[in-house]
Design a protein around this motif. Sequence first.
Motif, short mmCIF file in Angstrom:
data_model
loop_
_atom_site.label_atom_id
_atom_site.label_comp_id
_atom_site.label_asym_id
_atom_site.label_seq_id
_atom_site.Cartn_x
_atom_site.Cartn_y
_atom_site.Cartn_z
N GLU A 109 3.11 12.73 5.56
CA GLU A 109 2.48 11.52 6.08
C GLU A 109 3.25 10.32 5.58
OE1 GLU A 109 -1.55 11.23 4.66
OE2 GLU A 109 -1.96 13.34 5.07
N LEU A 110 3.59 9.40 6.48
CA LEU A 110 4.18 8.13 6.08
C LEU A 110 3.04 7.24 5.61
CD1 LEU A 110 6.59 6.16 5.91
CD2 LEU A 110 6.11 5.53 8.30
N THR A 111 3.13 6.73 4.40
CA THR A 111 2.07 5.87 3.86
C THR A 111 2.29 4.43 4.28
OG1 THR A 111 3.19 5.26 1.81
CG2 THR A 111 1.97 7.35 1.81
N ASN A 112 1.31 3.58 4.00
CA ASN A 112 1.48 2.15 4.26
C ASN A 112 2.00 1.42 3.03
OD1 ASN A 112 -0.78 2.16 2.66
ND2 ASN A 112 -2.09 1.07 4.11
N THR A 113 2.45 2.17 2.01
CA THR A 113 3.02 1.57 0.81
C THR A 113 4.45 1.14 1.09
OG1 THR A 113 1.63 2.95 -0.60
CG2 THR A 113 3.60 1.99 -1.61
N ILE A 114 4.72 -0.12 0.87
CA ILE A 114 6.06 -0.66 1.05
C ILE A 114 6.50 -1.24 -0.29
CG2 ILE A 114 7.46 -2.38 2.24
CD1 ILE A 114 5.57 -2.06 4.64
N LEU A 115 7.64 -0.77 -0.76
CA LEU A 115 8.19 -1.22 -2.04
C LEU A 115 9.45 -2.03 -1.80
CD1 LEU A 115 7.94 2.26 -3.81
CD2 LEU A 115 6.31 0.39 -3.99
N THR A 116 9.89 -2.72 -2.83
CA THR A 116 11.20 -3.35 -2.80
C THR A 116 12.17 -2.44 -3.55
OG1 THR A 116 10.91 -4.53 -4.89
CG2 THR A 116 10.13 -5.65 -2.87
N ALA A 117 13.46 -2.68 -3.38
CA ALA A 117 14.46 -1.89 -4.10
C ALA A 117 14.26 -2.04 -5.61
CB ALA A 117 15.87 -2.32 -3.70
N ASP A 118 13.92 -3.24 -6.06
CA ASP A 118 13.67 -3.46 -7.49
C ASP A 118 12.46 -2.67 -7.97
OD1 ASP A 118 15.86 -5.11 -7.80
OD2 ASP A 118 14.69 -6.97 -7.61
N GLU A 119 11.41 -2.61 -7.16
CA GLU A 119 10.22 -1.84 -7.54
C GLU A 119 10.55 -0.35 -7.65
OE1 GLU A 119 6.31 -4.12 -5.83
OE2 GLU A 119 7.69 -3.30 -4.34
N VAL A 120 11.36 0.16 -6.73
CA VAL A 120 11.76 1.57 -6.79
C VAL A 120 12.54 1.83 -8.08
CG1 VAL A 120 13.14 3.41 -5.73
CG2 VAL A 120 11.74 1.90 -4.29
N ARG A 121 13.51 0.96 -8.36
CA ARG A 121 14.31 1.11 -9.57
C ARG A 121 13.43 1.06 -10.83
NH1 ARG A 121 16.88 -3.39 -9.72
NH2 ARG A 121 15.62 -4.16 -11.41
N ASP A 122 12.51 0.10 -10.88
CA ASP A 122 11.62 -0.02 -12.04
C ASP A 122 10.71 1.20 -12.19
OD1 ASP A 122 12.78 -2.48 -12.54
OD2 ASP A 122 11.08 -3.64 -11.76
N LEU A 123 10.18 1.70 -11.08
CA LEU A 123 9.34 2.89 -11.13
C LEU A 123 10.12 4.09 -11.63
CD1 LEU A 123 7.30 2.53 -7.83
CD2 LEU A 123 6.33 2.71 -10.12
N VAL A 124 11.35 4.26 -11.13
CA VAL A 124 12.18 5.39 -11.56
C VAL A 124 12.45 5.28 -13.06
CG1 VAL A 124 14.50 6.40 -11.41
CG2 VAL A 124 13.22 5.87 -9.33
N GLU A 125 12.82 4.10 -13.52
CA GLU A 125 13.09 3.93 -14.95
C GLU A 125 11.85 4.23 -15.79
OE1 GLU A 125 14.85 0.07 -15.52
OE2 GLU A 125 16.60 0.60 -14.33
#
Length: 175
Positions: A109-125
């Motif tokens: 399922e594609l969610t309605n959550t939209i992240l920024t590239a910075d948010e993805v990087r911060d979450l990964v870290e």
Amino acid sequence: MTKGKGGLMDAVRTVESEVRELIRRSGLDPTRDLREMRQLVDDAVADYDERSLHGGLPALPDLGEATKCVLDAVAGFGPLQQYLEDPSIEEIWINEPSKVFVARGGTAELTNTILTADEVRDLVERMLKSSGRRVDLSSPFVDATLPDGSRLHVVIPDITQTCPERLVEVGAERP
């Protein structure tokens, strides 16, 4: 909380920013000092709510929801936390910041959550921090285990040609 509620999200972001500053000043570790974190967030939400009554600040219509959003942001995995807590979710993956998918009952399922590239990087870290692993050009992909037992697989750009950001997969294989 949905992004369509601009004033509400602004209010939550304001409280989150205030909580992050309090964390810095107090030296709390949000991932280890959970009871203290909860109290700090409860106090910050109550303080913000009191200040909003006097005007100039958007109100928080649901203090419990605001508290959860702030806790998820500072002590959890932000916008992905809701999926990690949902026992029906089998897997979460991010093909690009605007495409966050979950698997539920074997169906993507594609969610309605939209992240920024910075948010993805911060979450990964943040996710990798607990495992002691890192991902960078010298180690462009990594498999790790999150504290709850979920597995994490991260691949950065130069390896995933189809994705301008990072491919992140979190499997909800919990003990």
